[in-house]
Design a protein around this motif. Structure first.
Motif, PDB file in Angstrom:
ATOM      1  N   GLY A 212     -70.006 -46.435  49.519  1.00 40.45           N
ATOM      2  CA  GLY A 212     -71.301 -45.924  49.112  1.00 40.45           C
ATOM      3  C   GLY A 212     -72.310 -45.942  50.234  1.00 40.45           C
ATOM      4  O   GLY A 212     -72.038 -46.397  51.362  1.00 40.45           O
ATOM      5  N   ALA A 213     -73.492 -45.462  49.944  1.00 39.77           N
ATOM      6  CA  ALA A 213     -74.573 -45.469  50.926  1.00 39.77           C
ATOM      7  C   ALA A 213     -74.933 -46.899  51.286  1.00 39.77           C
ATOM      8  O   ALA A 213     -75.090 -47.761  50.426  1.00 39.77           O
ATOM      9  N   GLY A 214     -75.028 -47.173  52.577  1.00 39.18           N
ATOM     10  CA  GLY A 214     -75.339 -48.521  53.029  1.00 39.18           C
ATOM     11  C   GLY A 214     -74.163 -49.464  53.037  1.00 39.18           C
ATOM     12  O   GLY A 214     -74.311 -50.641  53.362  1.00 39.18           O
ATOM     13  N   GLN A 215     -72.975 -48.963  52.695  1.00 35.08           N
ATOM     14  CA  GLN A 215     -71.748 -49.760  52.764  1.00 35.08           C
ATOM     15  C   GLN A 215     -70.886 -49.253  53.906  1.00 35.08           C
ATOM     16  O   GLN A 215     -71.039 -48.118  54.372  1.00 35.08           O
ATOM     17  N   PHE A 216     -69.970 -50.111  54.380  1.00 37.14           N
ATOM     18  CA  PHE A 216     -69.161 -49.777  55.549  1.00 37.14           C
ATOM     19  C   PHE A 216     -67.708 -50.172  55.324  1.00 37.14           C
ATOM     20  O   PHE A 216     -67.397 -51.053  54.523  1.00 37.14           O
ATOM     21  N   ARG A 217     -66.840 -49.522  56.104  1.00 39.05           N
ATOM     22  CA  ARG A 217     -65.447 -49.960  56.289  1.00 39.05           C
ATOM     23  C   ARG A 217     -65.174 -49.845  57.780  1.00 39.05           C
ATOM     24  O   ARG A 217     -64.817 -48.806  58.301  1.00 39.05           O
ATOM     25  N   LEU A 218     -65.371 -50.958  58.474  1.00 41.97           N
ATOM     26  CA  LEU A 218     -65.434 -50.939  59.933  1.00 41.97           C
ATOM     27  C   LEU A 218     -64.155 -51.400  60.609  1.00 41.97           C
ATOM     28  O   LEU A 218     -63.950 -51.130  61.783  1.00 41.97           O
ATOM     29  N   GLY A 219     -63.292 -52.138  59.922  1.00 44.19           N
ATOM     30  CA  GLY A 219     -62.077 -52.635  60.569  1.00 44.19           C
ATOM     31  C   GLY A 219     -62.300 -54.012  61.129  1.00 44.19           C
ATOM     32  O   GLY A 219     -63.326 -54.286  61.743  1.00 44.19           O
ATOM     33  N   ASP A 220     -61.323 -54.920  60.917  1.00 46.83           N
ATOM     34  CA  ASP A 220     -61.522 -56.316  61.304  1.00 46.83           C
ATOM     35  C   ASP A 220     -60.661 -56.750  62.477  1.00 46.83           C
ATOM     36  O   ASP A 220     -60.522 -57.931  62.749  1.00 46.83           O
ATOM     37  N   ASN A 221     -60.070 -55.776  63.203  1.00 42.85           N
ATOM     38  CA  ASN A 221     -59.263 -56.180  64.354  1.00 42.85           C
ATOM     39  C   ASN A 221     -59.537 -55.233  65.500  1.00 42.85           C
ATOM     40  O   ASN A 221     -60.654 -55.133  65.971  1.00 42.85           O
ATOM     41  N   THR A 222     -58.520 -54.504  65.958  1.00 39.34           N
ATOM     42  CA  THR A 222     -58.744 -53.646  67.122  1.00 39.34           C
ATOM     43  C   THR A 222     -59.656 -52.488  66.800  1.00 39.34           C
ATOM     44  O   THR A 222     -60.354 -51.990  67.662  1.00 39.34           O
ATOM     45  N   GLY A 223     -59.607 -52.005  65.566  1.00 42.60           N
ATOM     46  CA  GLY A 223     -60.508 -50.941  65.193  1.00 42.60           C
ATOM     47  C   GLY A 223     -61.867 -51.508  64.871  1.00 42.60           C
ATOM     48  O   GLY A 223     -61.998 -52.417  64.073  1.00 42.60           O
ATOM     49  N   ALA A 224     -62.905 -50.988  65.484  1.00 45.46           N
ATOM     50  CA  ALA A 224     -64.247 -51.469  65.200  1.00 45.46           C
ATOM     51  C   ALA A 224     -65.213 -50.319  65.332  1.00 45.46           C
ATOM     52  O   ALA A 224     -64.937 -49.317  65.985  1.00 45.46           O
ATOM     53  N   GLY A 225     -66.342 -50.420  64.690  1.00 44.56           N
ATOM     54  CA  GLY A 225     -67.328 -49.354  64.732  1.00 44.56           C
ATOM     55  C   GLY A 225     -68.212 -49.443  65.938  1.00 44.56           C
ATOM     56  O   GLY A 225     -67.996 -50.209  66.865  1.00 44.56           O
ATOM     57  N   GLY A 226     -69.263 -48.652  65.932  1.00 46.18           N
ATOM     58  CA  GLY A 226     -70.235 -48.665  67.009  1.00 46.18           C
ATOM     59  C   GLY A 226     -71.630 -48.558  66.417  1.00 46.18           C
ATOM     60  O   GLY A 226     -71.809 -48.092  65.291  1.00 46.18           O
ATOM     61  N   ILE A 227     -72.624 -48.990  67.161  1.00 48.41           N
ATOM     62  CA  ILE A 227     -74.006 -48.959  66.699  1.00 48.41           C
ATOM     63  C   ILE A 227     -74.898 -48.533  67.849  1.00 48.41           C
ATOM     64  O   ILE A 227     -74.658 -48.898  69.007  1.00 48.41           O
ATOM     65  N   ALA A 228     -75.912 -47.736  67.539  1.00 49.18           N
ATOM     66  CA  ALA A 228     -76.912 -47.314  68.516  1.00 49.18           C
ATOM     67  C   ALA A 228     -78.273 -47.352  67.846  1.00 49.18           C
ATOM     68  O   ALA A 228     -78.396 -47.068  66.646  1.00 49.18           O
ATOM     69  N   ILE A 229     -79.296 -47.694  68.602  1.00 50.15           N
ATOM     70  CA  ILE A 229     -80.661 -47.751  68.100  1.00 50.15           C
ATOM     71  C   ILE A 229     -81.497 -46.707  68.822  1.00 50.15           C
ATOM     72  O   ILE A 229     -81.498 -46.643  70.061  1.00 50.15           O
ATOM     73  N   ASP A 230     -82.201 -45.891  68.046  1.00 52.22           N
ATOM     74  CA  ASP A 230     -83.132 -44.925  68.607  1.00 52.22           C
ATOM     75  C   ASP A 230     -84.549 -45.408  68.334  1.00 52.22           C
ATOM     76  O   ASP A 230     -84.984 -45.471  67.180  1.00 52.22           O
TER      77      ASP A 230
END
Length: 900
Positions: A142-160
């Motif tokens: 859902g909105a505001g929820q994530f599935r990012l991966g807990d090992n080699t797979g990981a997400g990314g984040i950027a701030i504007d």
């Protein structure tokens, strides 16, 4: 990593056989001394365990390094000098503590945003002090929820945030949801506009801010085989990894967003609302092509450059950010500085007109910085899988001579340390290219070993080789003697004085016992067990940590009794040791170590939760020496071993050797025994009275000019007596122009198996590009496929880049109860607790040989010969090649219904 011990465990109530007493002693009152055994895990020492997230602070004076398995964000200046840590390991989703770090970013107000991938959330800290400020996110679609991966797979984040007065916008690459989410950070969970997510003062309690996404785009689309030029793929992503915001606005004042679309081998440019702009890349090794790009960044020089971490091509590529025209590439596969084994993350200098980029060489456990032309300006990092270090250790044993044998779990090796902590050697599959251990299936090789024990009389070492579903018997030097199969995820092992071996066969919920005279294996008679993951043995009893039932059993003479519960009870106990009439318990879920006095109801607390000596986070294995004077603790969450001296005098501390390279030239200094690999790893502890042999080797264009300090002369070798701490200077001078850099090498390699390891996916490792379940004559469900307990099943389709062995496991998805940050089984007593989602791995697995390409496999609602009961499940598939390199797992959901 405590969570995986509980994955198949339903929490049961346990009854004490006697009323618990007050604690007899606590902390330092229970022992003489507690100290780290081996090398210090992280603080102040630049130790990295697969760094895969980088960010510059405003002004680019500080670099933040998100370290995947150290569960911290480390702060460095631009020369690599260590400045401090943010966070510690979150074994139960505690705020202010971190699981696997999958991304880090900063804003202009001094905040650090950490993508806590293991816990599917974003946490916000004060970047200078490390003080926790806020968090948002949970697992889901859902909105505001994530599935990012807990090992080699990981997400990314950027701030504007163009100015300090502007409201920050956070962009998240939501990897396993195949989408991007953007959050305008000006409201919290109350939904009141203007309520700041980032408070001016400290917050107390588990306050979770949940901003509403201001934009959200993306859905799954695999265009890696046919190319991504079809407009239908413009808003479709395949495991997006890194994300970055342009440093300059366009003609309309909009700052564009760049996404590393990892499994589609491209970089996609979007407007802030998700409108597609353009893309670059395809699968390949030529300039402008990628092999699983992990991260992107844009610097502030003129003209500004777009940098891409081209992970499996082992290089960085630079493009003109305005035109996406290729500029240059640098890097090649290797272990030396400037030869990145895997480029997992980068951070461009976003507000300094000089530009440039910092790069995480993940598998080599280094950070390197470069100017816009690709010239290296700094490099640092000590490998957390090097000599004397450990990563999430779970098992430990002490032999008759005092040598400590460690199941270094996430480093896939058995490590040996002296009683004083000096590194003595290791056993496992050691990559020829990297020199580090990696998972493998051969004799005296391991896959996430969970337990270790010593037969002191025979001089043998027993290892619970968890990931390989087997037990191995070794000599004290690591020589393979025997291998035993017939286990399912064994997590612990013990050897009684008469040579009887007891194994916590965790996945099969039983204790298996080997008779030393006949070699026969039997099942130890016990009450029904729930996820047993600890065992200890004395001459007259076996102790079992029944982890899921939160109890410790004493089994003797065919009778089982539960030890009295300590004050506060037990929470997921694992490691056990027994000596001199006492039983030691690693109360893992409560992050403490306890001692129970046999024949009484007396409990002592030897240490509670924390990071100081004598404190623990999620401890696992325990071991006593032969005299019962020393207890060794695998302090799992702190990535270290601790030696607790119960009686007598502790061994003399290690003597520290420090090497300081000097001069305008460059070169390396290495040591025997292993440990020094300068200029990045320049210090090591050695036994007092030993001798360190140093070797200096100048780089091309430089010459070795001589030693200083504890060494003298200009010969390239030096012997240093280690009666006390020693410091050595090694001078290198410029002797001529260095050779031009070699072009990027991405073709076939020679010289043995490729580098690999926990969190480091090799260029030739299997890569799962797709995983789908197509029901056979059954209606698809929203969650995947619907299967009946009887019937044709479903067709599993998967695509891999390399051949190997495919392993299929199944996880049952259940609604649980959130209790104290943990997701436990729902019971009548917990009916009012908040709901959460539990993933319980089922017993058994299926393995099959697979070649490169796309495959079809029929899957029925059965596993290990047993029908799955109706409910929600996840099918998990991973592929391991012949060299032991494993793909990241892929998961697909399905439902099981009763009947046909």
């Amino acid at each position: 990593m405590t969570r995986r011990l509980l994955i198949a465990a339903a929490v049961l109530a346990c009854a004490a056989v006697a009323a618990p007493s007050a604690l007899a002693c606590t902390g330092a009152a229970c022992y003489v001394q507690a100290a780290t055994l081996g090398e210090a895990p992280a603080t102040g020492s630049s130790v990295l365990r697969f760094p895969q997230a980088l960010a510059y602070s405003p002004g680019a004076g500080t670099i933040l390094v998100g370290d995947q398995f150290s569960a911290v964000v480390q702060r460095f200046d631009r020369t690599g000098a260590w400045l401090g840590d943010i966070g510690s390991f979150a074994d139960a989703r505690e705020t202010g503590r971190i699981g696997v770090v999958g991304g880090v970013a900063t804003d202009r107000a001094g905040h650090a945003y950490v993508l806590d991938s293991e816990n599917d959330r974003v946490q916000v800290f004060d970047a200078a002090s490390g003080r926790w400020l806020a968090a948002w996110g949970s697992t889901g679609t859902g909105a505001g929820q994530f599935r990012l991966g807990d090992n080699t797979g990981a997400g990314g984040i950027a701030i504007d945030q163009p100015t300090a007065a502007a409201i920050p916008v956070a962009y998240i690459a939501d990897q396993f949801n195949h989408r991007v989410q953007a959050f305008r950070l000006d409201q919290d969970a109350s939904g009141d506009p203007g309520h700041p997510v980032l408070p001016a003062g400290p917050r107390t309690g588990d306050v979770v801010a949940v901003p509403t996404p201001s934009a959200r785009w993306g859905s799954f689309g695999d265009c890696s085989a046919s190319g991504c030029s079809d407009p239908s793929f413009d808003l479709r992503l395949n495991h997006p990894q890194g994300i970055a915001v342009d440093t300059q606005p366009d003609a309309n004042g909009l700052r564009h967003v760049f996404v590393a679309d990892d499994d589609n081998h491209r970089v996609v440019e979007y407007l802030p609302d998700g409108t597609f702009v353009r893309q670059i890349g395809s699968f390949g090794t030529a300039p402008g092509q990628f092999r699983f790009p992990y991260d992107v960044g844009v610097d502030a020089r003129s003209p500004r450059q777009l940098y891409v971490a081209d992970n499996n091509n082992h290089r960085v590529q630079a493009f003109d950010a305005a035109t996406l025209a290729f500029q240059r590439a640098w890097g090649q596969f290797g272990t030396g500085i400037g030869d990145p084994a895997f480029t997992r993350a980068l951070a461009a200098v976003a507000d300094d007109p000089a530009g440039g980029v910092a790069v995480a060489d993940t598998a080599n456990n280094r950070v390197e910085t470069y100017d816009p032309g690709g010239v290296r300006t700094a490099a640092w990092g000590i490998a957390g899988r090097g000599p004397g270090y450990v990563t999430r250790p779970e098992g430990v044993a002490v032999d008759a001579g005092g040598t400590v044998h460690v199941a270094d779990t996430l480093d896939h090796r058995l490590e040996r340390l002296g009683a004083d902590g000096a590194y003595l050697g290791q056993t496992g599959y050691i990559s020829v290219n990297s020199g580090y251990a990696a998972p493998n299936t051969g004799a005296a090789q391991f896959d996430t070993p969970g337990g270790v024990a010593v037969d002191r009389a025979a001089g043998h070492v027993w290892v619970a080789d968890t990931g390989n579903d087997r037990v191995q018997e070794l000599g004290l030097d690591g020589t393979s003697l025997q291998t035993f199969t017939g286990f399912n995820g064994p997590r612990a092992i013990a050897v009684a004085p008469d040579g009887t071996v007891d194994v916590a066969d965790t996945g099969n919920a039983r204790i298996q016992r080997r008779d030393p005279a006949t070699g026969a294996w039997t099942t130890l008679a016990t009450p029904t067990l729930t996820g047993p993951s600890g065992v200890a043995a004395t001459a007259d009893a076996v102790y079992v940590a029944d982890t899921g039932a939160n109890r410790v059993l004493r089994v003797a003479g065919g009778t089982s009794t539960a030890l009295p519960a300590p004050p506060g009870g037990l929470t997921a106990p694992t490691g056990l040791a027994a000596a001199n009439g006492a039983v030691y318990v690693a109360d893992t879920g409560a992050s403490r170590v306890l001692r129970f006095v046999e024949g009484t109801s007396t409990w002592d607390v030897l240490g509670t939760e924390g990071t100081a000596d004598g404190s623990f986070i999620a401890p696992h294995g325990l071991a006593s020496d032969a005299a019962g004077a020393t207890l060794v603790v695998a302090d799992t969450g702190n990535d270290r071993l601790q030696r607790i001296t119960l009686t007598g005098a502790p061994p003399a501390p290690l003597a520290r050797l420090t090497v300081n390279p000097t001069g305008a030239g460059t070169g390396t200094v290495t040591s025997a025994p292993d440990g020094i690999s300068c200029p990045t790893d320049c210090r090591q502890g050695l036994s007092r009275g030993s001798t360190a042999h140093l070797q200096a080797t100048a780089a091309p264009g430089s010459a070795f000019a001589g030693w200083s300090g504890a060494c003298a002369g200009s010969a390239p070798t030096c012997d240093v007596p280690m009666g006390a701490d020693q410091a050595v200077g090694a001078a290198f001078v410029v002797s001529g122009p260095p050779p031009p850099p070699a072009p990027p090498t991405v073709g076939p390699l020679s010289g043995g198996p490729p580098a690999s390891g926990a969190g480091a996916r090799d260029r030739r490792a299997p890569r799962l590009r797709a995983l789908t379940l197509r029901p056979a004559r059954l209606r698809p469900a929203r969650s995947g496929a619907t299967l009946a307990t009887r019937g044709p099943g479903a067709i599993l389709r998967y695509t891999v880049s390399e051949g190997g062995t495919a392993t299929v496991t199944v996880e049952r998805v259940e609604v649980g109860a959130r209790v104290g940050g943990r997701c436990l089984a729902r019971t009548p007593a917990r009916r009012s607790a908040p709901r959460c989602t539990r993933h319980l791995r089922l017993r058994g697995s299926a393995r099959l040989r697979t070649a490169a390409g796309t495959h079809r496999l029929r899957f029925r609602a059965r596993l290990a010969g047993h029908a799955l009961r109706p409910g929600r499940y996840l099918l998990v598939l991973a592929v391991t090649d012949a060299a032991g390199n494993r793909s990241a797992p892929r998961r697909v959901a399905f439902l099981v219904t009763a009947g046909r």
